[in-house]
Motif scaffolding. Sequence first.
Motif, PDB file in Angstrom:
ATOM      1  N   GLN A  87      39.796  38.866  53.099  1.00  0.00           N
ATOM      2  CA  GLN A  87      39.415  37.497  53.448  1.00  0.00           C
ATOM      3  C   GLN A  87      40.524  36.778  54.227  1.00  0.00           C
ATOM      4  O   GLN A  87      40.854  35.619  53.950  1.00  0.00           O
ATOM      5  CB  GLN A  87      39.031  36.695  52.199  1.00  0.00           C
ATOM      6  CG  GLN A  87      37.848  37.239  51.459  1.00  0.00           C
ATOM      7  CD  GLN A  87      36.543  37.050  52.198  1.00  0.00           C
ATOM      8  OE1 GLN A  87      36.420  36.222  53.098  1.00  0.00           O
ATOM      9  NE2 GLN A  87      35.552  37.847  51.823  1.00  0.00           N
ATOM     10  N   GLN A  88      41.147  37.469  55.178  1.00  0.00           N
ATOM     11  CA  GLN A  88      42.221  36.927  56.023  1.00  0.00           C
ATOM     12  C   GLN A  88      43.438  36.497  55.209  1.00  0.00           C
ATOM     13  O   GLN A  88      44.212  35.655  55.644  1.00  0.00           O
ATOM     14  CB  GLN A  88      41.735  35.716  56.836  1.00  0.00           C
ATOM     15  CG  GLN A  88      40.547  35.964  57.698  1.00  0.00           C
ATOM     16  CD  GLN A  88      40.011  34.694  58.319  1.00  0.00           C
ATOM     17  OE1 GLN A  88      40.160  33.599  57.779  1.00  0.00           O
ATOM     18  NE2 GLN A  88      39.367  34.840  59.465  1.00  0.00           N
ATOM     19  N   SER A  89      43.629  37.071  54.020  1.00  0.00           N
ATOM     20  CA  SER A  89      44.699  36.622  53.135  1.00  0.00           C
ATOM     21  C   SER A  89      45.428  37.795  52.497  1.00  0.00           C
ATOM     22  O   SER A  89      44.863  38.878  52.327  1.00  0.00           O
ATOM     23  CB  SER A  89      44.132  35.745  52.013  1.00  0.00           C
ATOM     24  OG  SER A  89      43.469  34.630  52.535  1.00  0.00           O
ATOM     25  N   LEU A  90      46.676  37.537  52.114  1.00  0.00           N
ATOM     26  CA  LEU A  90      47.453  38.467  51.306  1.00  0.00           C
ATOM     27  C   LEU A  90      47.536  37.866  49.910  1.00  0.00           C
ATOM     28  O   LEU A  90      47.932  36.703  49.754  1.00  0.00           O
ATOM     29  CB  LEU A  90      48.854  38.672  51.873  1.00  0.00           C
ATOM     30  CG  LEU A  90      49.724  39.600  51.025  1.00  0.00           C
ATOM     31  CD1 LEU A  90      49.325  41.048  51.255  1.00  0.00           C
ATOM     32  CD2 LEU A  90      51.179  39.400  51.322  1.00  0.00           C
ATOM     33  N   LEU A  91      47.161  38.643  48.913  1.00  0.00           N
ATOM     34  CA  LEU A  91      47.143  38.180  47.533  1.00  0.00           C
ATOM     35  C   LEU A  91      47.880  39.195  46.667  1.00  0.00           C
ATOM     36  O   LEU A  91      47.976  40.369  47.013  1.00  0.00           O
ATOM     37  CB  LEU A  91      45.704  38.028  47.049  1.00  0.00           C
ATOM     38  CG  LEU A  91      44.823  37.131  47.937  1.00  0.00           C
ATOM     39  CD1 LEU A  91      43.635  37.896  48.447  1.00  0.00           C
ATOM     40  CD2 LEU A  91      44.406  35.909  47.209  1.00  0.00           C
ATOM     41  N   ILE A  92      48.370  38.745  45.513  1.00  0.00           N
ATOM     42  CA  ILE A  92      49.043  39.619  44.553  1.00  0.00           C
ATOM     43  C   ILE A  92      48.197  39.667  43.282  1.00  0.00           C
ATOM     44  O   ILE A  92      48.146  38.703  42.532  1.00  0.00           O
ATOM     45  CB  ILE A  92      50.472  39.107  44.204  1.00  0.00           C
ATOM     46  CG1 ILE A  92      51.307  38.912  45.456  1.00  0.00           C
ATOM     47  CG2 ILE A  92      51.136  40.045  43.204  1.00  0.00           C
ATOM     48  CD1 ILE A  92      51.631  40.170  46.213  1.00  0.00           C
ATOM     49  N   PRO A  93      47.508  40.809  43.036  1.00  0.00           N
ATOM     50  CA  PRO A  93      46.720  40.933  41.802  1.00  0.00           C
ATOM     51  C   PRO A  93      47.580  41.494  40.664  1.00  0.00           C
ATOM     52  O   PRO A  93      48.411  42.376  40.870  1.00  0.00           O
ATOM     53  CB  PRO A  93      45.622  41.921  42.184  1.00  0.00           C
ATOM     54  CG  PRO A  93      46.253  42.778  43.232  1.00  0.00           C
ATOM     55  CD  PRO A  93      47.246  41.916  43.953  1.00  0.00           C
ATOM     56  N   ILE A  94      47.363  40.977  39.486  1.00  0.00           N
ATOM     57  CA  ILE A  94      47.965  41.520  38.259  1.00  0.00           C
ATOM     58  C   ILE A  94      46.796  41.797  37.325  1.00  0.00           C
ATOM     59  O   ILE A  94      46.093  40.876  36.919  1.00  0.00           O
ATOM     60  CB  ILE A  94      48.953  40.526  37.624  1.00  0.00           C
ATOM     61  CG1 ILE A  94      50.068  40.208  38.613  1.00  0.00           C
ATOM     62  CG2 ILE A  94      49.514  41.091  36.319  1.00  0.00           C
ATOM     63  CD1 ILE A  94      50.967  39.064  38.191  1.00  0.00           C
ATOM     64  N   ARG A  95      46.591  43.082  37.029  1.00  0.00           N
ATOM     65  CA  ARG A  95      45.411  43.478  36.257  1.00  0.00           C
ATOM     66  C   ARG A  95      45.794  44.219  34.987  1.00  0.00           C
ATOM     67  O   ARG A  95      46.739  44.995  34.970  1.00  0.00           O
ATOM     68  CB  ARG A  95      44.514  44.388  37.087  1.00  0.00           C
ATOM     69  CG  ARG A  95      43.863  43.715  38.245  1.00  0.00           C
ATOM     70  CD  ARG A  95      42.796  44.596  38.877  1.00  0.00           C
ATOM     71  NE  ARG A  95      42.237  43.939  40.026  1.00  0.00           N
ATOM     72  CZ  ARG A  95      42.615  44.188  41.272  1.00  0.00           C
ATOM     73  NH1 ARG A  95      43.515  45.098  41.533  1.00  0.00           N
ATOM     74  NH2 ARG A  95      42.049  43.544  42.263  1.00  0.00           N
ATOM     75  N   MET A  96      44.991  43.985  33.962  1.00  0.00           N
ATOM     76  CA  MET A  96      45.074  44.750  32.733  1.00  0.00           C
ATOM     77  C   MET A  96      43.741  45.459  32.576  1.00  0.00           C
ATOM     78  O   MET A  96      42.687  44.884  32.883  1.00  0.00           O
ATOM     79  CB  MET A  96      45.307  43.842  31.532  1.00  0.00           C
ATOM     80  CG  MET A  96      45.510  44.624  30.243  1.00  0.00           C
ATOM     81  SD  MET A  96      45.842  43.567  28.852  1.00  0.00           S
ATOM     82  CE  MET A  96      44.189  43.448  28.208  1.00  0.00           C
ATOM     83  N   GLY A  97      43.792  46.706  32.134  1.00  0.00           N
ATOM     84  CA  GLY A  97      42.549  47.444  32.019  1.00  0.00           C
ATOM     85  C   GLY A  97      42.540  48.471  30.918  1.00  0.00           C
ATOM     86  O   GLY A  97      43.581  48.804  30.345  1.00  0.00           O
ATOM     87  N   PHE A  98      41.340  48.954  30.634  1.00  0.00           N
ATOM     88  CA  PHE A  98      41.109  50.011  29.655  1.00  0.00           C
ATOM     89  C   PHE A  98      40.384  51.134  30.369  1.00  0.00           C
ATOM     90  O   PHE A  98      39.442  50.898  31.116  1.00  0.00           O
ATOM     91  CB  PHE A  98      40.248  49.522  28.494  1.00  0.00           C
ATOM     92  CG  PHE A  98      40.915  48.495  27.642  1.00  0.00           C
ATOM     93  CD1 PHE A  98      41.752  48.878  26.614  1.00  0.00           C
ATOM     94  CD2 PHE A  98      40.718  47.136  27.892  1.00  0.00           C
ATOM     95  CE1 PHE A  98      42.377  47.931  25.835  1.00  0.00           C
ATOM     96  CE2 PHE A  98      41.335  46.193  27.116  1.00  0.00           C
ATOM     97  CZ  PHE A  98      42.172  46.587  26.074  1.00  0.00           C
ATOM     98  N   ARG A  99      40.817  52.371  30.136  1.00  0.00           N
ATOM     99  CA  ARG A  99      40.114  53.546  30.638  1.00  0.00           C
ATOM    100  C   ARG A  99      39.669  54.354  29.434  1.00  0.00           C
ATOM    101  O   ARG A  99      40.461  54.639  28.542  1.00  0.00           O
ATOM    102  CB  ARG A  99      41.037  54.369  31.541  1.00  0.00           C
ATOM    103  CG  ARG A  99      40.276  55.466  32.279  1.00  0.00           C
ATOM    104  CD  ARG A  99      41.150  56.226  33.220  1.00  0.00           C
ATOM    105  NE  ARG A  99      41.944  57.158  32.451  1.00  0.00           N
ATOM    106  CZ  ARG A  99      43.199  57.511  32.724  1.00  0.00           C
ATOM    107  NH1 ARG A  99      43.812  56.965  33.749  1.00  0.00           N
ATOM    108  NH2 ARG A  99      43.821  58.377  31.984  1.00  0.00           N
ATOM    109  N   PHE A 100      38.395  54.676  29.394  1.00  0.00           N
ATOM    110  CA  PHE A 100      37.852  55.423  28.257  1.00  0.00           C
ATOM    111  C   PHE A 100      36.785  56.390  28.707  1.00  0.00           C
ATOM    112  O   PHE A 100      36.292  56.337  29.795  1.00  0.00           O
ATOM    113  CB  PHE A 100      37.305  54.463  27.203  1.00  0.00           C
ATOM    114  CG  PHE A 100      36.338  53.447  27.727  1.00  0.00           C
ATOM    115  CD1 PHE A 100      34.993  53.708  27.680  1.00  0.00           C
ATOM    116  CD2 PHE A 100      36.777  52.242  28.282  1.00  0.00           C
ATOM    117  CE1 PHE A 100      34.089  52.781  28.168  1.00  0.00           C
ATOM    118  CE2 PHE A 100      35.872  51.317  28.757  1.00  0.00           C
ATOM    119  CZ  PHE A 100      34.543  51.575  28.707  1.00  0.00           C
TER     120      PHE A 100
END
Length: 168
Positions: free
Chosen positions: A155-168
């Motif tokens: 979307q014409q932008s630079l963003l910094i994602p911080i994600r927490m997740g579960f893999r099962f």
Amino acid sequence: MKNILSALFVLITTMAYSQIDYQQKIEIGYIQYKYNTEQVDPGPNWKGYNLHGENGIDLNVINGLLFKKKIFAGIGAGYLNFEGINGFSIFTDLQYSPFKTKLTLFLNLKIGYNHIWNQYKNGTGSTLINPGLGLDYRLTEKINIYLQSGYLMTQQSLLIPIRMGFRF
């Protein structure tokens, strides 16, 4: 001869199946806006940048295959919200964990498309590219929890994602 081929087929199928696991991921993340990657010379119909300072959250569900407990390849869909600007994303998700330890680093790459309903009629769609690095902790043989970050260009932008997740 027919019995030998049948036994060989069963053996190969069993060996291949033991090396590949179907897995799912659920992620929730905070996305911090950094800056616009494109400079626009405003015209008469320009209503502003697709995103201009809005931080966001995302919620992703990913289905895929885990190969030899090191490489995950999946397809995901997500919900986006940038301070009231709703949207969705669809993407491929690739993850490589070089080690099979209980706590390990991993590399991640998401490539896909997202659409947000912003100030433009029918909203705007954009390619998304999200390379990242994370830390994965194996809770059980089949359940992992992880934290990852990187950068997201969309979307014409630079963003910094911080994600927490579960893999099962």
